[in-house]
Design a protein around this motif. Structure first.
Motif, PDB file in Angstrom:
ATOM      1  N   SER A   1      42.788  40.634   6.073  1.00 22.75           N
ATOM      2  CA  SER A   1      43.685  39.519   5.603  1.00 22.75           C
ATOM      3  C   SER A   1      43.741  39.384   4.217  1.00 22.75           C
ATOM      4  O   SER A   1      42.884  39.984   3.320  1.00 22.75           O
ATOM      5  CB  SER A   1      43.096  38.045   6.215  1.00 22.75           C
ATOM      6  N   VAL A   2      44.796  38.582   3.844  1.00 23.66           N
ATOM      7  CA  VAL A   2      44.826  38.441   2.341  1.00 23.66           C
ATOM      8  C   VAL A   2      44.938  36.915   1.888  1.00 23.66           C
ATOM      9  O   VAL A   2      45.552  36.013   3.070  1.00 23.66           O
ATOM     10  CB  VAL A   2      46.425  38.966   1.660  1.00 23.66           C
ATOM     11  N   SER A   3      44.389  36.476   0.976  1.00 23.73           N
ATOM     12  CA  SER A   3      44.039  35.060   0.558  1.00 23.73           C
ATOM     13  C   SER A   3      45.549  34.459   0.300  1.00 23.73           C
ATOM     14  O   SER A   3      46.607  35.284  -0.273  1.00 23.73           O
ATOM     15  CB  SER A   3      43.054  34.912  -0.535  1.00 23.73           C
ATOM     16  N   TRP A   4      45.611  33.193   0.285  1.00 23.31           N
ATOM     17  CA  TRP A   4      46.830  32.499  -0.053  1.00 23.31           C
ATOM     18  C   TRP A   4      47.290  32.519  -1.498  1.00 23.31           C
ATOM     19  O   TRP A   4      48.308  32.549  -2.047  1.00 23.31           O
ATOM     20  CB  TRP A   4      46.997  30.890   0.246  1.00 23.31           C
ATOM     21  N   ARG A   5      45.879  32.540  -2.461  1.00 25.22           N
ATOM     22  CA  ARG A   5      46.583  32.677  -3.780  1.00 25.22           C
ATOM     23  C   ARG A   5      47.538  33.897  -4.325  1.00 25.22           C
ATOM     24  O   ARG A   5      48.257  33.698  -5.032  1.00 25.22           O
ATOM     25  CB  ARG A   5      44.968  32.661  -4.646  1.00 25.22           C
ATOM     26  N   PRO A   6      46.999  35.116  -3.863  1.00 22.78           N
ATOM     27  CA  PRO A   6      47.915  36.066  -4.540  1.00 22.78           C
ATOM     28  C   PRO A   6      49.475  36.080  -3.390  1.00 22.78           C
ATOM     29  O   PRO A   6      50.428  36.240  -4.285  1.00 22.78           O
ATOM     30  CB  PRO A   6      47.247  37.492  -3.855  1.00 22.78           C
TER      31      PRO A   6
END
Length: 240
Positions: free
Chosen positions: A3-8
């Motif tokens: 998964s990828v975090s919301w910040r990027p």
């Protein structure tokens, strides 16, 4: 897949949105300020884009890598698969979605700032053989530049170098160097100097993908063993 975090994703959304705002907004302003001189309009539009893009890379690069471009994100993933650098798994699709939504939002913002209808559909048809070749050249050159810098540990120069390349490509390519599917889609939604008709966008995007693949081939040929010491593209970021 990871998964990828919301910040990027927020950084990619904001960066692409503001990039399209710069491109479309400066195009609208140029047409208003110099209504009878298309060459001067292009100079004004390209100058704003050079400085705006460089600033946005510096602003958002440490968070997301400042891709602002689905083909750059795809290339980052493809080139980083063997070495474990670059984007991973589902992050590529998430980046592309954030960039595309950001591109549309940026066009709407530019329209609203200049008292136009918030959502317009461009009527400027741009597809000619020369324009399509121009998009291949512009995108291939952009990909080679970004990953040549990354693979030679010079990613810190990306803000200036990428801004300069796009500024130059406004003039040396017949298409004025869209070189970005998310920006292309965003520009569909402003019937202004920088707009592109919906019927022209698919061909532009296809040529951008082709150009990115050519650029990837050149990067691999020129820097075959450099991935072990590569920086993240465009600048080091938390998804590396």
């Amino acid at each position: 897949m990871l998964s990828v975090s919301w910040r990027p994703l927020l950084a990619e959304f904001l960066g692409t949105a503001l990039l399209v705002t710069v491109v479309v907004g400066s195009g609208i302003a140029a047409a208003q300020l110099s209504p009878h001189d298309v060459g001067l309009q292009l100079l004004q539009n390209s100058t704003a884009t050079v400085f705006g893009l460089a600033v946005l890379i510096l602003m958002f690069g440490p968070v997301s890598g400042a891709h602002f471009n689905p083909v750059v994100s795809l290339a980052d993933w493809l080139l980083g698969r063997r070495s474990g650098t670059g984007l991973r798994g589902v992050a590529v699709l998430a980046y592309a979605a954030a960039q595309t939504v950001g591109g549309v939002a940026g066009a709407v913002l530019a329209n609203v700032m200049f008292d136009r209808a918030a959502l317009e559909i461009a009527t400027k048809h741009r597809v000619t053989p020369g324009h399509l070749i121009g998009e291949v050249v512009a995108t291939a050159g952009l990909v080679v530049l970004i990953f040549a810098l990354a693979r030679s540990a010079r990613a810190g120069l990306s803000a200036a170098a990428v801004g300069a390349y796009i500024g130059a490509a406004y003039w040396f390519t017949s298409s004025t160097s869209f070189a970005n599917p998310a920006v292309t889609i965003g520009r569909v939604f402003s019937d202004s100097f920088a707009g592109i008709a919906p019927s022209s966008a698919p061909a532009f995007i296809a040529m951008q993908v082709l150009g990115a693949l050519i650029g990837l081939g050149l990067v691999v040929a020129l820097y075959p063993d450099a991935s072990r010491t590569a920086n993240a593209a465009i600048v080091p970021h938390e998804n590396s």
